[in-house]
Scaffold this motif. Structure first.
Motif: not given
Length: 166
Positions: A137-166
């Motif tokens: 939410e904070l990234e969306d707010y900052v990058t969507g607010s026309d702050h020229a010095a702030v660039q969206p992150p290049t790594d857009t993969s989600p970092h969520r807790c997931r069950e480890k698959k064996d």
């Protein structure tokens, strides 16, 4: 908004692996291992919560009784002074109770009936997911607010807790 116990129960479901007071401790250990859990509420014949048996309790009993542990039941080693929760309790309060009582599992009661079990792992998972959501939410707010010095992150993969698959 503060997270509540019912938020965890809504995610994980209300199925709780339980044991009976007269279950032999070796059967209880097998149940914990089979379900890959660290503790289980102990119920009486009437379904009422009597206590909680945990890996820690089994190890403690083993250190006291050695090979004679096979003669014990869940009732012999269960903790009866564990904290309990209601679905409306805050996660913060439950985490504090767990910390101060040194318990990793808290039975959830509603109208004196067992309706769930919250583990420290459940709390960590919820907190991590909430933190990831807040960061997004904070990234969306900052990058969507026309702050020229702030660039969206290049790594857009989600970092969520997931069950480890064996």
């Amino acid at each position: 908004m503060s997270s509540r116990v019912f938020h965890i129960l809504a995610q994980k479901g209300s199925t709780v692996i339980t044991v009976r007071a007269d279950d032999p401790i070796l059967d209880v250990a097998a149940t914990l291992a089979r379900h890959n859990i660290g503790g289980a509420p102990v119920l009486g014949a009437d379904g009422q919560l009597l206590g909680l048996v945990s890996e820690k309790g089994i190890v403690h009993a083993l250190s006291l009784h050695g090979a004679d542990i096979s003669t014990l039941t869940a009732e012999d080693i269960m903790a009866t002074d564990m904290p309990v929760a209601t679905p409306d309790d805050s996660i913060y309060d439950i985490a504090c109770r767990m910390t101060y009582s040194r318990n990793r599992h808290v039975p959830v009661l509603e109208n004196e009936k067992l309706v769930g079990l919250v583990s420290i792992g459940d709390i960590v998972k919820l907190r991590a997911e909430n933190a990831e959501h807040e960061v997004q939410e904070l990234e969306d707010y900052v990058t969507g607010s026309d702050h020229a010095a702030v660039q969206p992150p290049t790594d857009t993969s989600p970092h969520r807790c997931r069950e480890k698959k064996d």
